[in-house]
Motif scaffolding. Structure first.
Motif, PDB file in Angstrom:
ATOM      1  N   SER A   3       0.815  -1.216   0.000  1.00  0.00           N
ATOM      2  CA  SER A   3       0.000   0.000   0.000  1.00  0.00           C
ATOM      3  C   SER A   3       0.850   1.269   0.000  1.00  0.00           C
ATOM      4  CB  SER A   3      -0.935  -0.002   1.213  1.00  0.00           C
ATOM      5  OG  SER A   3      -0.184  -0.050   2.413  1.00  0.00           O
ATOM      6  N   ASN A   4       2.124   1.176   0.409  1.00  0.00           N
ATOM      7  CA  ASN A   4       2.998   2.357   0.396  1.00  0.00           C
ATOM      8  C   ASN A   4       3.742   2.520  -0.928  1.00  0.00           C
ATOM      9  OD1 ASN A   4       4.944   0.368   0.507  1.00  0.00           O
ATOM     10  ND2 ASN A   4       5.863   1.046   2.414  1.00  0.00           N
ATOM     11  N   GLY A   5       3.477   1.649  -1.899  1.00  0.00           N
ATOM     12  CA  GLY A   5       4.091   1.751  -3.222  1.00  0.00           C
ATOM     13  C   GLY A   5       5.353   0.930  -3.392  1.00  0.00           C
ATOM     14  N   THR A   6       5.762   0.199  -2.362  1.00  0.00           N
ATOM     15  CA  THR A   6       6.951  -0.641  -2.452  1.00  0.00           C
ATOM     16  C   THR A   6       6.640  -1.917  -3.229  1.00  0.00           C
ATOM     17  OG1 THR A   6       7.779   0.174  -0.348  1.00  0.00           O
ATOM     18  CG2 THR A   6       8.710  -1.872  -1.138  1.00  0.00           C
ATOM     19  N   GLU A  20      14.461  -6.783 -17.597  1.00  0.00           N
ATOM     20  CA  GLU A  20      14.291  -5.562 -16.815  1.00  0.00           C
ATOM     21  C   GLU A  20      13.038  -5.689 -15.969  1.00  0.00           C
ATOM     22  OE1 GLU A  20      16.136  -2.126 -19.697  1.00  0.00           O
ATOM     23  OE2 GLU A  20      13.975  -2.464 -19.757  1.00  0.00           O
ATOM     24  N   ILE A  21      13.083  -5.083 -14.792  1.00  0.00           N
ATOM     25  CA  ILE A  21      11.897  -4.984 -13.930  1.00  0.00           C
ATOM     26  C   ILE A  21      11.741  -3.510 -13.589  1.00  0.00           C
ATOM     27  CG2 ILE A  21      10.842  -5.605 -11.738  1.00  0.00           C
ATOM     28  CD1 ILE A  21      12.573  -8.159 -11.793  1.00  0.00           C
ATOM     29  N   TRP A  22      10.572  -2.980 -13.888  1.00  0.00           N
ATOM     30  CA  TRP A  22      10.265  -1.569 -13.653  1.00  0.00           C
ATOM     31  C   TRP A  22       9.044  -1.455 -12.754  1.00  0.00           C
ATOM     32  CZ3 TRP A  22      12.587   2.776 -16.035  1.00  0.00           C
ATOM     33  CH2 TRP A  22      13.596   2.477 -16.936  1.00  0.00           C
ATOM     34  N   LYS A  23       8.924  -0.313 -12.085  1.00  0.00           N
ATOM     35  CA  LYS A  23       7.689  -0.013 -11.365  1.00  0.00           C
ATOM     36  C   LYS A  23       7.271   1.413 -11.669  1.00  0.00           C
ATOM     37  CE  LYS A  23       8.686   2.080  -6.935  1.00  0.00           C
ATOM     38  NZ  LYS A  23       8.429   2.024  -5.520  1.00  0.00           N
ATOM     39  N   LYS A  24       5.967   1.618 -11.666  1.00  0.00           N
ATOM     40  CA  LYS A  24       5.394   2.957 -11.838  1.00  0.00           C
ATOM     41  C   LYS A  24       4.173   3.032 -10.943  1.00  0.00           C
ATOM     42  CE  LYS A  24       3.785   6.245 -15.317  1.00  0.00           C
ATOM     43  NZ  LYS A  24       2.715   6.837 -14.551  1.00  0.00           N
ATOM     44  N   VAL A  25       4.193   3.972 -10.031  1.00  0.00           N
ATOM     45  CA  VAL A  25       3.086   4.146  -9.099  1.00  0.00           C
ATOM     46  C   VAL A  25       2.387   5.457  -9.417  1.00  0.00           C
ATOM     47  CG1 VAL A  25       2.424   4.350  -6.680  1.00  0.00           C
ATOM     48  CG2 VAL A  25       4.310   2.841  -7.321  1.00  0.00           C
ATOM     49  N   ASP A  26       1.096   5.366  -9.687  1.00  0.00           N
ATOM     50  CA  ASP A  26       0.274   6.534 -10.005  1.00  0.00           C
ATOM     51  C   ASP A  26       0.909   7.350 -11.127  1.00  0.00           C
ATOM     52  OD1 ASP A  26      -1.585   5.745  -8.067  1.00  0.00           O
ATOM     53  OD2 ASP A  26      -0.490   6.798  -6.498  1.00  0.00           O
ATOM     54  N   SER A  27       1.095   8.649 -10.935  1.00  0.00           N
ATOM     55  CA  SER A  27       1.649   9.494 -11.996  1.00  0.00           C
ATOM     56  C   SER A  27       3.148   9.743 -11.818  1.00  0.00           C
ATOM     57  CB  SER A  27       0.905  10.833 -12.031  1.00  0.00           C
ATOM     58  OG  SER A  27       1.068  11.501 -10.788  1.00  0.00           O
ATOM     59  N   ASN A  28       3.795   9.003 -10.941  1.00  0.00           N
ATOM     60  CA  ASN A  28       5.233   9.154 -10.735  1.00  0.00           C
ATOM     61  C   ASN A  28       6.019   8.645 -11.940  1.00  0.00           C
ATOM     62  OD1 ASN A  28       5.025  10.226  -8.104  1.00  0.00           O
ATOM     63  ND2 ASN A  28       4.717   8.172  -7.300  1.00  0.00           N
ATOM     64  N   PRO A  30       8.483   6.343 -13.956  1.00  0.00           N
ATOM     65  CA  PRO A  30       8.861   4.926 -13.822  1.00  0.00           C
ATOM     66  C   PRO A  30      10.280   4.791 -13.269  1.00  0.00           C
ATOM     67  CG  PRO A  30       7.898   5.336 -15.968  1.00  0.00           C
ATOM     68  CD  PRO A  30       8.121   6.675 -15.325  1.00  0.00           C
ATOM     69  N   LYS A  31      10.506   3.738 -12.485  1.00  0.00           N
ATOM     70  CA  LYS A  31      11.805   3.500 -11.852  1.00  0.00           C
ATOM     71  C   LYS A  31      12.264   2.078 -12.165  1.00  0.00           C
ATOM     72  CE  LYS A  31      14.045   3.165  -7.378  1.00  0.00           C
ATOM     73  NZ  LYS A  31      13.871   3.139  -5.936  1.00  0.00           N
ATOM     74  N   ALA A  32      13.501   1.956 -12.647  1.00  0.00           N
ATOM     75  CA  ALA A  32      14.071   0.631 -12.906  1.00  0.00           C
ATOM     76  C   ALA A  32      14.496   0.015 -11.580  1.00  0.00           C
ATOM     77  CB  ALA A  32      15.274   0.739 -13.833  1.00  0.00           C
ATOM     78  N   LEU A  33      14.000  -1.193 -11.299  1.00  0.00           N
ATOM     79  CA  LEU A  33      14.386  -1.906 -10.092  1.00  0.00           C
ATOM     80  C   LEU A  33      15.475  -2.925 -10.370  1.00  0.00           C
ATOM     81  CD1 LEU A  33      10.922  -2.648  -8.448  1.00  0.00           C
ATOM     82  CD2 LEU A  33      12.490  -0.760  -7.974  1.00  0.00           C
ATOM     83  N   VAL A  52      17.152 -13.173  -8.573  1.00  0.00           N
ATOM     84  CA  VAL A  52      16.675 -11.800  -8.441  1.00  0.00           C
ATOM     85  C   VAL A  52      16.012 -11.666  -7.077  1.00  0.00           C
ATOM     86  CG1 VAL A  52      15.103 -10.034  -9.347  1.00  0.00           C
ATOM     87  CG2 VAL A  52      16.188 -11.654 -10.902  1.00  0.00           C
ATOM     88  N   ASN A  53      16.372 -10.630  -6.331  1.00  0.00           N
ATOM     89  CA  ASN A  53      15.737 -10.306  -5.059  1.00  0.00           C
ATOM     90  C   ASN A  53      15.842  -8.800  -4.898  1.00  0.00           C
ATOM     91  OD1 ASN A  53      14.619 -10.230  -2.559  1.00  0.00           O
ATOM     92  ND2 ASN A  53      16.196 -11.420  -1.559  1.00  0.00           N
ATOM     93  N   VAL A  54      14.842  -8.079  -5.383  1.00  0.00           N
ATOM     94  CA  VAL A  54      14.877  -6.605  -5.372  1.00  0.00           C
ATOM     95  C   VAL A  54      13.597  -6.055  -4.766  1.00  0.00           C
ATOM     96  CG1 VAL A  54      16.400  -6.408  -7.370  1.00  0.00           C
ATOM     97  CG2 VAL A  54      13.958  -6.442  -7.714  1.00  0.00           C
ATOM     98  N   SER A  55      13.708  -4.855  -4.232  1.00  0.00           N
ATOM     99  CA  SER A  55      12.532  -4.136  -3.775  1.00  0.00           C
ATOM    100  C   SER A  55      12.817  -2.644  -3.903  1.00  0.00           C
ATOM    101  CB  SER A  55      12.169  -4.501  -2.338  1.00  0.00           C
ATOM    102  OG  SER A  55      13.214  -4.178  -1.469  1.00  0.00           O
TER     103      SER A  55
END
Length: 56
Positions: A3-6, A20-28, A30-33, A52-55
């Motif tokens: 719920s905190n976007g992690t 590649e693993i990416w995340k994008k939360v709402d209108s932020n 995108p961030k490469a993880l 792989v073990n990323v957060s």
């Protein structure tokens, strides 16, 4: 995704092709993880040798 976007990702993959693993939360922005550059075509066969073990 928590719920905190992690975002947490755990697993394995082959050494081919690139991954590649990416995340994008709402209108932020995108961030490469996680990024992985391929080794060679023979790494596609056999066991999943890359862990792989990323957060983030």
């Amino acid at each position: 995704m928590n719920s905190n976007g992690t975002v947490s990702v755990t697993g394995k993959h082959d050494g081919f092709p690139c991954h590649e693993i990416w995340k994008k939360v709402d209108s932020n922005v995108p961030k490469a993880l996680y990024t992985f550059q391929k080794t060679n075509l023979s790494a596609l066969f056999g066991d999943m040798e890359r862990s792989v073990n990323v957060s983030g």
